[in-house]
Design a protein around this motif. Structure first.
Motif, PDB file in Angstrom:
ATOM      1  N   VAL A  36       0.813  -1.223   0.000  1.00  0.00           N
ATOM      2  CA  VAL A  36       0.000   0.000   0.000  1.00  0.00           C
ATOM      3  C   VAL A  36       0.845   1.271   0.000  1.00  0.00           C
ATOM      4  CG1 VAL A  36      -1.662   1.370   1.324  1.00  0.00           C
ATOM      5  CG2 VAL A  36      -2.060  -1.058   0.965  1.00  0.00           C
ATOM      6  N   ASP A  37       1.756   1.419   0.948  1.00  0.00           N
ATOM      7  CA  ASP A  37       2.509   2.673   1.052  1.00  0.00           C
ATOM      8  C   ASP A  37       3.324   2.965  -0.199  1.00  0.00           C
ATOM      9  OD1 ASP A  37       1.514   3.134   3.606  1.00  0.00           O
ATOM     10  OD2 ASP A  37       3.193   2.127   4.580  1.00  0.00           O
ATOM     11  N   VAL A  38       4.052   1.978  -0.664  1.00  0.00           N
ATOM     12  CA  VAL A  38       4.885   2.182  -1.855  1.00  0.00           C
ATOM     13  C   VAL A  38       4.008   2.374  -3.093  1.00  0.00           C
ATOM     14  CG1 VAL A  38       6.651   1.161  -3.342  1.00  0.00           C
ATOM     15  CG2 VAL A  38       6.814   0.919  -0.868  1.00  0.00           C
ATOM     16  N   ALA A  39       2.919   1.618  -3.196  1.00  0.00           N
ATOM     17  CA  ALA A  39       2.025   1.747  -4.353  1.00  0.00           C
ATOM     18  C   ALA A  39       1.407   3.139  -4.411  1.00  0.00           C
ATOM     19  CB  ALA A  39       0.940   0.680  -4.309  1.00  0.00           C
ATOM     20  N   GLU A  40       1.024   3.691  -3.261  1.00  0.00           N
ATOM     21  CA  GLU A  40       0.474   5.049  -3.234  1.00  0.00           C
ATOM     22  C   GLU A  40       1.505   6.055  -3.731  1.00  0.00           C
ATOM     23  OE1 GLU A  40      -2.736   4.825   0.432  1.00  0.00           O
ATOM     24  OE2 GLU A  40      -0.661   5.333   0.887  1.00  0.00           O
ATOM     25  N   LEU A  41       2.738   5.932  -3.265  1.00  0.00           N
ATOM     26  CA  LEU A  41       3.798   6.838  -3.694  1.00  0.00           C
ATOM     27  C   LEU A  41       4.044   6.727  -5.196  1.00  0.00           C
ATOM     28  CD1 LEU A  41       6.237   8.763  -3.133  1.00  0.00           C
ATOM     29  CD2 LEU A  41       7.591   6.686  -2.803  1.00  0.00           C
ATOM     30  N   LEU A  42       4.158   5.497  -5.686  1.00  0.00           N
ATOM     31  CA  LEU A  42       4.431   5.292  -7.110  1.00  0.00           C
ATOM     32  C   LEU A  42       3.287   5.801  -7.981  1.00  0.00           C
ATOM     33  CD1 LEU A  42       6.066   1.766  -6.912  1.00  0.00           C
ATOM     34  CD2 LEU A  42       7.212   3.957  -7.298  1.00  0.00           C
ATOM     35  N   ALA A  43       2.051   5.526  -7.579  1.00  0.00           N
ATOM     36  CA  ALA A  43       0.898   6.012  -8.341  1.00  0.00           C
ATOM     37  C   ALA A  43       0.895   7.535  -8.391  1.00  0.00           C
ATOM     38  CB  ALA A  43      -0.401   5.489  -7.731  1.00  0.00           C
ATOM     39  N   ALA A  44       1.145   8.173  -7.260  1.00  0.00           N
ATOM     40  CA  ALA A  44       1.162   9.642  -7.218  1.00  0.00           C
ATOM     41  C   ALA A  44       2.255  10.205  -8.123  1.00  0.00           C
ATOM     42  CB  ALA A  44       1.351  10.123  -5.781  1.00  0.00           C
ATOM     43  N   GLU A  45       3.435   9.583  -8.138  1.00  0.00           N
ATOM     44  CA  GLU A  45       4.519  10.069  -8.987  1.00  0.00           C
ATOM     45  C   GLU A  45       4.195   9.901 -10.466  1.00  0.00           C
ATOM     46  OE1 GLU A  45       7.021  11.899  -8.214  1.00  0.00           O
ATOM     47  OE2 GLU A  45       6.630  11.743  -6.074  1.00  0.00           O
ATOM     48  N   LEU A  46       3.696   8.732 -10.844  1.00  0.00           N
ATOM     49  CA  LEU A  46       3.368   8.498 -12.259  1.00  0.00           C
ATOM     50  C   LEU A  46       2.258   9.428 -12.728  1.00  0.00           C
ATOM     51  CD1 LEU A  46       3.586   4.603 -12.444  1.00  0.00           C
ATOM     52  CD2 LEU A  46       5.279   6.285 -13.220  1.00  0.00           C
ATOM     53  N   VAL A  47       1.242   9.593 -11.897  1.00  0.00           N
ATOM     54  CA  VAL A  47       0.126  10.469 -12.260  1.00  0.00           C
ATOM     55  C   VAL A  47       0.576  11.924 -12.304  1.00  0.00           C
ATOM     56  CG1 VAL A  47      -2.100  11.342 -11.463  1.00  0.00           C
ATOM     57  CG2 VAL A  47      -1.644   8.896 -11.463  1.00  0.00           C
ATOM     58  N   SER A  48       1.388  12.327 -11.342  1.00  0.00           N
ATOM     59  CA  SER A  48       1.901  13.706 -11.347  1.00  0.00           C
ATOM     60  C   SER A  48       2.628  14.004 -12.646  1.00  0.00           C
ATOM     61  CB  SER A  48       2.857  13.932 -10.176  1.00  0.00           C
ATOM     62  OG  SER A  48       2.182  13.866  -8.965  1.00  0.00           O
ATOM     63  N   ASN A  49       3.471  13.078 -13.080  1.00  0.00           N
ATOM     64  CA  ASN A  49       4.188  13.283 -14.340  1.00  0.00           C
ATOM     65  C   ASN A  49       3.233  13.360 -15.514  1.00  0.00           C
ATOM     66  OD1 ASN A  49       6.671  13.363 -13.142  1.00  0.00           O
ATOM     67  ND2 ASN A  49       7.241  11.278 -13.668  1.00  0.00           N
ATOM     68  N   ALA A  50       2.243  12.467 -15.551  1.00  0.00           N
ATOM     69  CA  ALA A  50       1.291  12.461 -16.664  1.00  0.00           C
ATOM     70  C   ALA A  50       0.510  13.768 -16.733  1.00  0.00           C
ATOM     71  CB  ALA A  50       0.340  11.275 -16.536  1.00  0.00           C
ATOM     72  N   VAL A  51       0.105  14.279 -15.586  1.00  0.00           N
ATOM     73  CA  VAL A  51      -0.696  15.511 -15.546  1.00  0.00           C
ATOM     74  C   VAL A  51       0.181  16.738 -15.779  1.00  0.00           C
ATOM     75  CG1 VAL A  51      -2.104  16.958 -14.024  1.00  0.00           C
ATOM     76  CG2 VAL A  51      -2.487  14.495 -14.100  1.00  0.00           C
ATOM     77  N   ARG A  52       1.360  16.754 -15.195  1.00  0.00           N
ATOM     78  CA  ARG A  52       2.242  17.918 -15.286  1.00  0.00           C
ATOM     79  C   ARG A  52       2.826  18.124 -16.677  1.00  0.00           C
ATOM     80  NH1 ARG A  52       6.834  18.934 -11.008  1.00  0.00           N
ATOM     81  NH2 ARG A  52       5.251  20.290 -10.174  1.00  0.00           N
ATOM     82  N   HIS A  53       3.179  17.052 -17.352  1.00  0.00           N
ATOM     83  CA  HIS A  53       3.939  17.180 -18.597  1.00  0.00           C
ATOM     84  C   HIS A  53       3.105  17.068 -19.860  1.00  0.00           C
ATOM     85  CE1 HIS A  53       7.618  17.398 -16.349  1.00  0.00           C
ATOM     86  NE2 HIS A  53       7.311  16.285 -15.708  1.00  0.00           N
ATOM     87  N   THR A  54       1.802  16.930 -19.742  1.00  0.00           N
ATOM     88  CA  THR A  54       0.951  16.871 -20.932  1.00  0.00           C
ATOM     89  C   THR A  54      -0.272  17.745 -20.749  1.00  0.00           C
ATOM     90  OG1 THR A  54      -0.354  14.991 -20.193  1.00  0.00           O
ATOM     91  CG2 THR A  54       1.653  14.492 -21.389  1.00  0.00           C
ATOM     92  N   LYS A  55      -0.857  18.146 -21.870  1.00  0.00           N
ATOM     93  CA  LYS A  55      -2.069  18.965 -21.824  1.00  0.00           C
ATOM     94  C   LYS A  55      -3.308  18.152 -22.156  1.00  0.00           C
ATOM     95  CE  LYS A  55       0.437  23.088 -22.842  1.00  0.00           C
ATOM     96  NZ  LYS A  55       0.692  24.225 -23.637  1.00  0.00           N
TER      97      LYS A  55
END
Length: 131
Positions: A36-55
């Motif tokens: 759970v803890d690591v999966a939450e961190l990884l999901a947040a990082e992947l999603v942050s990149n997807a949202v931040r770097h694309t329109k």
């Protein structure tokens, strides 16, 4: 857990995504609580990149199969993600740590060109339990 779950991220935030992954893993009784803890961190990082770097649109996918938890984010930018920076490079910058965290915390990670709902893009993923 169902074989795979996708979630649209258009009106979502990394925090909501983080909560959704954690909540889903906590309700499944097949040994996923340890991730759970690591999966939450990884999901947040992947999603942050997807949202931040694309329109364009983005989506998250979580899959549990054969003892491996795969977390991935699709976005509409077909360009590969920036490679993770080295530890020395990270000491000098305030941003750009996301993929280094993914590399450090996941057993494996990667990306592939992909298309979703008629949009070209990429799918960046990582796995836990694959080692």
């Amino acid at each position: 857990m169902r074989p795979a779950a996708s979630r649209s991220l258009r009106n979502s935030t990394p925090r909501r995504t983080w909560r959704a992954v954690g909540s889903r893993l906590r309700t499944i009784d097949c040994g996923l609580i340890r991730y759970v803890d690591v999966a939450e961190l990884l999901a947040a990082e992947l999603v942050s990149n997807a949202v931040r770097h694309t329109k364009g649109p983005a989506a998250m996918r979580v899959k549990w199969a054969e003892g491996v938890l795969r977390i991935g984010a699709w976005d509409a930018d077909p360009e590969p993600p920036e490679p993770p920076r080295s530890r020395g490079e990270l000491e000098e910058v305030e941003a750009g740590r996301g993929m280094a965290l993914v590399r450090a915390c996941a057993d494996v990670w990667g990306w592939q060109p992909s298309a979703r709902e008629g949009n070209r893009g990429k799918f960046v993923w990582c796995e836990l339990g694959a080692a």
